[in-house]
Design an enzyme around this catalytic site. Sequence first.
Site, short mmCIF file in Angstrom:
data_model
loop_
_atom_site.label_atom_id
_atom_site.label_comp_id
_atom_site.label_asym_id
_atom_site.label_seq_id
_atom_site.Cartn_x
_atom_site.Cartn_y
_atom_site.Cartn_z
N SER C 274 0.85 -1.17 0.00
CA SER C 274 0.00 0.00 0.00
C SER C 274 0.89 1.23 0.00
O SER C 274 2.02 1.19 0.49
CB SER C 274 -0.88 -0.03 1.24
OG SER C 274 -1.23 1.28 1.62
N ARG C 313 -24.82 -7.94 -44.45
CA ARG C 313 -23.74 -7.36 -43.64
C ARG C 313 -24.34 -6.29 -42.74
O ARG C 313 -25.09 -5.44 -43.22
CB ARG C 313 -22.63 -6.76 -44.51
CG ARG C 313 -21.46 -6.24 -43.65
CD ARG C 313 -20.21 -6.00 -44.45
NE ARG C 313 -20.04 -7.03 -45.46
CZ ARG C 313 -19.29 -6.91 -46.55
NH1 ARG C 313 -18.60 -5.81 -46.73
NH2 ARG C 313 -19.23 -7.88 -47.44
#
Lengths: 455, 455, 455, 455
Positions: C274, C313
Amino acid sequence: MSLLDPLFRWEIVDALFDDRARLQGMLDFEAALARAEARTGVIPAAAAQAIASNCRADLFDHAEIARAAALAGNPAIPLVKHLTALVGKHNADAMRFVHWGATSQDAMDTGCILQLRAALGPLDAELARLADALATLARKHRSTPVAARTWLQQALPTTFGLKAAGWLDAVNRHRDRLPELRSRALVLQFGGAVGTLAALGNNGPAVAQALGEELKLPLPDVPWHGHRDRLAEVAAAFGLLTGTLGKIARDIALLMQTEVAEAFEPAGKGRGGSSTLPHKRNPVASAIALAAATRLPGLVATMLAAMVQEQERGLGGWQAEWETLPELIRLAVGALHHLADAVAGLEIDPAKMAENLELTRGLIFSEAVQMALGSTLGRLAAHDLVEAATARARTEQRHLRDVLAEDPTISKHLSSADLERLFDPVQYLGSAQALIDRVLQAHTSRRLPAAGKSE
Amino acid sequence: MSLLDPLFRWEIVDALFDDRARLQGMLDFEAALARAEARTGVIPAAAAQAIASNCRADLFDHAEIARAAALAGNPAIPLVKHLTALVGKHNADAMRFVHWGATSQDAMDTGCILQLRAALGPLDAELARLADALATLARKHRSTPVAARTWLQQALPTTFGLKAAGWLDAVNRHRDRLPELRSRALVLQFGGAVGTLAALGNNGPAVAQALGEELKLPLPDVPWHGHRDRLAEVAAAFGLLTGTLGKIARDIALLMQTEVAEAFEPAGKGRGGSSTLPHKRNPVASAIALAAATRLPGLVATMLAAMVQEQERGLGGWQAEWETLPELIRLAVGALHHLADAVAGLEIDPAKMAENLELTRGLIFSEAVQMALGSTLGRLAAHDLVEAATARARTEQRHLRDVLAEDPTISKHLSSADLERLFDPVQYLGSAQALIDRVLQAHTSRRLPAAGKSE
Amino acid sequence: MSLLDPLFRWEIVDALFDDRARLQGMLDFEAALARAEARTGVIPAAAAQAIASNCRADLFDHAEIARAAALAGNPAIPLVKHLTALVGKHNADAMRFVHWGATSQDAMDTGCILQLRAALGPLDAELARLADALATLARKHRSTPVAARTWLQQALPTTFGLKAAGWLDAVNRHRDRLPELRSRALVLQFGGAVGTLAALGNNGPAVAQALGEELKLPLPDVPWHGHRDRLAEVAAAFGLLTGTLGKIARDIALLMQTEVAEAFEPAGKGRGGSSTLPHKRNPVASAIALAAATRLPGLVATMLAAMVQEQERGLGGWQAEWETLPELIRLAVGALHHLADAVAGLEIDPAKMAENLELTRGLIFSEAVQMALGSTLGRLAAHDLVEAATARARTEQRHLRDVLAEDPTISKHLSSADLERLFDPVQYLGSAQALIDRVLQAHTSRRLPAAGKSE
Amino acid sequence: MSLLDPLFRWEIVDALFDDRARLQGMLDFEAALARAEARTGVIPAAAAQAIASNCRADLFDHAEIARAAALAGNPAIPLVKHLTALVGKHNADAMRFVHWGATSQDAMDTGCILQLRAALGPLDAELARLADALATLARKHRSTPVAARTWLQQALPTTFGLKAAGWLDAVNRHRDRLPELRSRALVLQFGGAVGTLAALGNNGPAVAQALGEELKLPLPDVPWHGHRDRLAEVAAAFGLLTGTLGKIARDIALLMQTEVAEAFEPAGKGRGGSSTLPHKRNPVASAIALAAATRLPGLVATMLAAMVQEQERGLGGWQAEWETLPELIRLAVGALHHLADAVAGLEIDPAKMAENLELTRGLIFSEAVQMALGSTLGRLAAHDLVEAATARARTEQRHLRDVLAEDPTISKHLSSADLERLFDPVQYLGSAQALIDRVLQAHTSRRLPAAGKSE
């Protein structure tokens, strides 16, 4: 009531979204439309009365409408057909004025808005109940030390009151969002077949105005058949709320773990018991809120995805909303209701909180030591020194205080009284009290101006 | 710039969310923190200056920070370490005051808020550009008849101006949401390791106040490390916006179909061509907006799901935000930018719109006829009569007007001049003009009070 | 490499999905197409050679292609244009045979499939590595008692080996899914402009056959430009995998809590520290896996939503896949890689596990007692009796064994030796060993037939 | 039946997931468990009979169980309690053997698996019905020319049969996925409180084996209370299926547009009519399928997100599955059922298809011309030449054939007969027939080996 309704939902709000309520919402639209058209001289007053008096959901065969809806593509079409027939039985003339100038989406959307409006009251009340319960916790435990946990690791002490204040602050933010939502989302839908009100000729604006007045719903600038951001925003607001409920629930469930045991959902007969483990006390309300928080994101995503609706009325997107929006509201309010119960009865164990603060043998106070040293040694040097001490404390399984007391560099800067103080959780709470005050003050001051809000 | 960035994103906003900007956001926090702590007497002024002068992203080795972030769990930890070392090279004393009293999440969250704030300006401008382009279309085509389509079927005539007004109305609603968002989301994150500002002793509130002033960010009532509704609300707002963009894009793409051919995205060299079909003109901007509208729901859902963060700092949820929020902003603004271009250059073919209105051989006017008849025959009777006529028109492939003209019941109620008028699209637009006016007026009136908004 | 790539991703697989790899995938298609067309006599052999020798991604200006893609709507169009120009520099005749008979989606989809195939190898290896590490844990800790937890509450004892076996079993199920995926998803895309291979006249099938051989990709029965279930299935498989990784990560993070402290991700320099709390050891790999498990559901949802592609498409749906599929693969494999590291180095604390089993003062053994009593007293009577005893044990904060020992009804059925045995975790593990054996055996037997699988 | 059930769902499958079926699933588990325990000598045969004979859902008060479930946290706990009481009324001794050694999740999960298994039959049949209907279309219209559309623009001719073959191919792929699903997901859940079967002592494996035989469900290697990939995979499979249904529905709805008018959902009394527009014929089945395709992604995402379940039993995740999985199955199968109806009755208008192929005045054939020219002129030169001609054709609104006929370069390479042929759609279908054959052959060959499959 279905099998899982009482578990996941709250009957008060649930009743606002059942089939009867859905039909009644549409019928309320039809009745108000007739009255509005009578007021503006578009249809005879007698017709309006004949129509309005038949707009009661219990006059209709729901199953028959359901079956016809499958063919028609929505329930408003058969409902209007049945309403027309019903009106015709009493007043053949009035029959032709049913649904005059409107389209099925007008009835469905406005009906939905009316249901939504009805739900906001109970929602508001439950939010207030949860907030008040959280405020009580914040006040009562403002000085109760508890380990703050980051990454699920004990980090530093905080107070349980500050934790509750954080929850409260978030809940009140959701209450702030409601009036915005209310003003933007709760509007009339009335546009006729394609949003031009063409069937009403020149009477469109007047009828719309009167209809809005009848239903006490403001008029939008333009009908919104194909623009669904209002409803998606409602969904998002409930999604946000449920995220906060899930966060609170996760916190409670973690505190309630056997190994943590600092806070508990209220017990009660038949509540949270296990079928085979007589000693267990399951966090049922938390599970409900967490389940809702798991489900809402997907449901909100559906409402957002459904926004792409074609031209003047969509194909697929609109239909995807019909069950999704009510479902997510019911789940969110259900979670809120159950969690408010749990928070109101939450049992706190300050002694266990204090005990857990000792679990790390003082490591949790290493930042306090580091800051105390840092002001003279520099942040990095202090960090390295404390890191070494914590490593030693961990390896030797001793209390950090004792390890530090042996270190000559540290003794130079910290007396043994200093050290004692540094390992007292109450001494390292920084601005906790000020922050709690700020949140509680904001909470208290909400009550005063609230009078002028609403509808 | 990655291969698909220019297609899906807009470089102006993209640059606000690249790696350099992310680091700079955190460094801006660190610099402001040092200045604020100097102002409040917590650290020496010289230290603050030494720190602030090194807070420039291009002084750091991004790759090295990236690699260290993989071990540390976030990029702020190695960044602070490198910043400290850098400051140390110039001022050994200042070194120890880097990041004083803060936690990595303070830097990351505040940095993110600063990036977000920077993006709101361009976003606002692009929204205004899109809105103005839509207003121009609404004005210009306020009387251009076009078929309104519901369920992808021609329903009734409307005008292209009303369609554009509907789009505009929705876009302006998103602009309304921005100030709310701005005031709720753009706040400082500053709480230290667990949100108590413990490392600052009693100085927490003063430093926080000064830090907010340095960064021109309001202070929240309480740090929000574990409460993420603000960021999730930002995500939701972009999700809502993209839903509207997708809706407009879908509409345009449908209008641009070979068989409809009523509106077209602007052409241009290299724009929308096909690799093999030289005649094609693909709706590229619409595809981009639709792709964004397909992607945002899932990304917003992620932000909502990520809200369930544990205790004082989450595990997994917080990390899930880091790429998701920037990504969704970039996609949304990219879609906005490309769509604004397309709308600004949209080509409209009013003649084709008129031609398409004739495709149903008058069926599209059946409601007009029905309403005209309905006022004397009643809605249902008129409905049945017109339904029969439309069936016949369809079977015999004749114009509905001609079929109706032969029907003796109809002739009784409608003269041939009546019939002619009923089949003129301009005659059946209802309140279209009033609605367009309302939307345009609201749009115009936005400009005036905007002055007082700020930032 | 971007700032967060080493944290969230794995460079080996990441490199398979960067811009260069995307371009190379398309170029591999173009090269193979030329060779296949030469083999089938459709284009001259010399042309094929000239084309294939220029199909190297580093010969192209990626930024220029990126910018052109924004106008063209996809990167294949400008890539083919640039390839044609490049070929033309060396062989003017060959130029006209570049991309012969293909469409841009053929190149993009097949390129994507090739990238995907390349990723399956490393994925498989990492899955095996994780599985083997889990198998080692299952073997080593097959008899290490640990509290099983349901609803985050201690329920009964189990062994850590069985927990690991459960993880292993799930991971191996994902390995079972891979061959199915491979055989269904890894197919050629080749259909020309609309899926008819029209531009190749009668040569379509022969060229397709040869192209599949060149790329070692099976031919599908029909091109799949508009049918995307294959890719969506791949996405779903990665979503499922990540769900399991998230589950394992959640378990580890919970075990690693300060208050539980039974298992730990491996430590290391710069790992999981930390910025301000020197004593902390954050579960970084678990956080990464949980972040991925938070993000994948939304990304999989996007791929599913994108399946609704129009006609031959799609418009929007197809484009939505381009970044989403690679992104979700990279995140899933990144999480897998980091978690495999963590599991391989997982530190287990059997003493703490044993200690935690005592936390409930015997309540965790209440089912054992209840079952022992149940066989003579009946399940419900035993349940009630034990429930009362546990209540008393809880109230009086005594060990359940001691409370039970005082109860005359119980003494009648259970001797004090019986009681002692009932409170030994090792005595109440049921079929744990048999289950572990089953899982380990299945794991071991995977290695043998694996030879015949593959590609 | 709720108001929207007949619209969105299919009663045959719906009935398998209603409250009664949910209770019956759990009761079937309890009955089989009793029988299995009797067979293995764990409980008396008489007890088993007494238990099994009371395992009928209609013997229970559903509302009472629902209310108790809200406290207990799941419906299995009160169900077992009521079952025990019920058994006790007939056989006091048998009472104590109810649910012997099992946990509520065993009953709920196995019950769910039984419901799922029951649904797979009708699902399979409906998939076959849809596939056969599509095969019929593919066969009948194998040579019916229709415009292929990419990006919603006409691109080249194809045949309607090939379009149907593409749909069929995708649907059959989903049928391939079912047996895999069946073998992986349809397994017993039986582990007792924490997955060790501890309450059964050494009898666990034998009872489990017998229980699996009773229910005709294979045994998994290990209980899967906390590992949910099986159910999430089921969800994903339904999500994939619905994506294909949505794709087919989108295609049909687009073909059914007023301006395209090439294919139509079957008409029928009350079907797809509009409340105000008598001429409209709405694509209701397509809307239902599209609504499902809009909803499933979010629901699948929920199931994936829910996979992160804690330790031996989850908190929130498990509960999130209970309504989500049945809901998504019901929606998917509902969409399938309605779409199968629509496809079976689909009306095709080949004349309109041919007419639409002429809409571009020959531009749709530009690739054919380009390829014909390309073989002599080179691809790029041909492209440029045809591009110029198409530009001219578009500007002058003339047929491309006529413009080309005037061009001397072209005349050099193409005779007027060549040109005529190039503009005949039938002449430019490439491998369409071969592809259709391949798909139909694969479809036909499915029937033969199907015998050996099943359960």
